[in-house]
Design a protein around this motif. Structure first.
Motif: not given
Length: 232
Positions: A152-167
């Motif tokens: 995700h974060n290697s492809r998105s520069t406008e925002f980040k997402r993290y697995a820990r938040d998702l969980e």
């Protein structure tokens, strides 16, 4: 001559009795993941459910990262939409299939602030549950699908997402839905078990995964039919 009106009355009654019962109504609100598996789900539930969803004339599909129209967006947007939608007394689906989470966990790369913080996420879901309960609309919750940090974060520069938040946000939703005894479809675990090979970008899936997602959801909904029919 007097028997003719009686005949037509009896014939009308027989037609009404013979008519098949109306299909239960399914209404979907979700993010771009639901938009993409949606056509497959609509096909799989044909003849079993009346399928409908939050929709538009195509603007949401232009950029799946920007939630407009058919893309339900974050929990704050869903709550505002439902506040308006439930003022319409004709809006009475047998099941409202709902998901929100992926937009909530978006983080600003500069401030690291979540789009919707975890406390607000819990509050929004709690308010949604109470609103639908008051309107006697049965909610079915869909657990949010996974995030792969590196992909995700290697492809998105406008925002980040993290697995820990998702969980963490899935766990919050689990807690709220348990509180209100809401049925949960675990699309998160189902899709996770398909493996990472089905991603086509930062969070979306290929056709084979979307068809499997839709089939899984349709099967879960099928299991709910007896209780829906019992309470109609």
């Amino acid at each position: 001559m007097k028997t003719r009106p009686v005949f037509f009355i009896l014939f009308s009654i027989l037609l009404i009795c013979a008519a098949p019962p109306a299909l239960p109504r399914l209404y979907v609100i979700g993010d771009s993941i639901s938009m993409r598996y949606g056509p497959f789900l609509e096909k799989y539930v044909q003849g079993v459910w009346q399928y409908d969803r939050k929709s538009d004339n195509g603007q949401a599909a232009k950029n799946l990262d920007i939630p407009v129209g058919a893309n339900g967006g974050d929990s704050r947007m869903v709550l505002q939409y439902l506040k308006l939608k439930t003022t319409d007394k004709t809006f009475q689906p047998d099941i409202l299939l709902l998901n929100c989470g992926l937009h909530d966990i978006k983080r600003n790369p500069k401030t690291n602030a979540a789009q919707v913080d975890s406390v607000s996420y819990r509050t929004n879901l709690d308010t949604i549950c109470r609103l639908l309960k008051k309107r006697k609309i049965r909610l079915v919750w869909m657990r949010t699908t996974s995030v792969d940090d590196e992909r995700h974060n290697s492809r998105s520069t406008e925002f980040k997402r993290y697995a820990r938040d998702l969980e963490a946000y899935n766990a919050i939703a689990d807690d709220v839905m348990k509180k209100y005894r809401v049925s949960v479809i675990d699309l998160y675990t189902f899709t996770l078990n398909l493996g990472n090979g089905h991603f086509v970008d930062h969070v979306h899936y290929d056709d084979s995964a979307m068809q499997l997602q839709a089939a899984y959801i349709a099967g879960c909904l099928q299991d709910m039919l007896p209780s829906i029919r019992k309470h109609r």
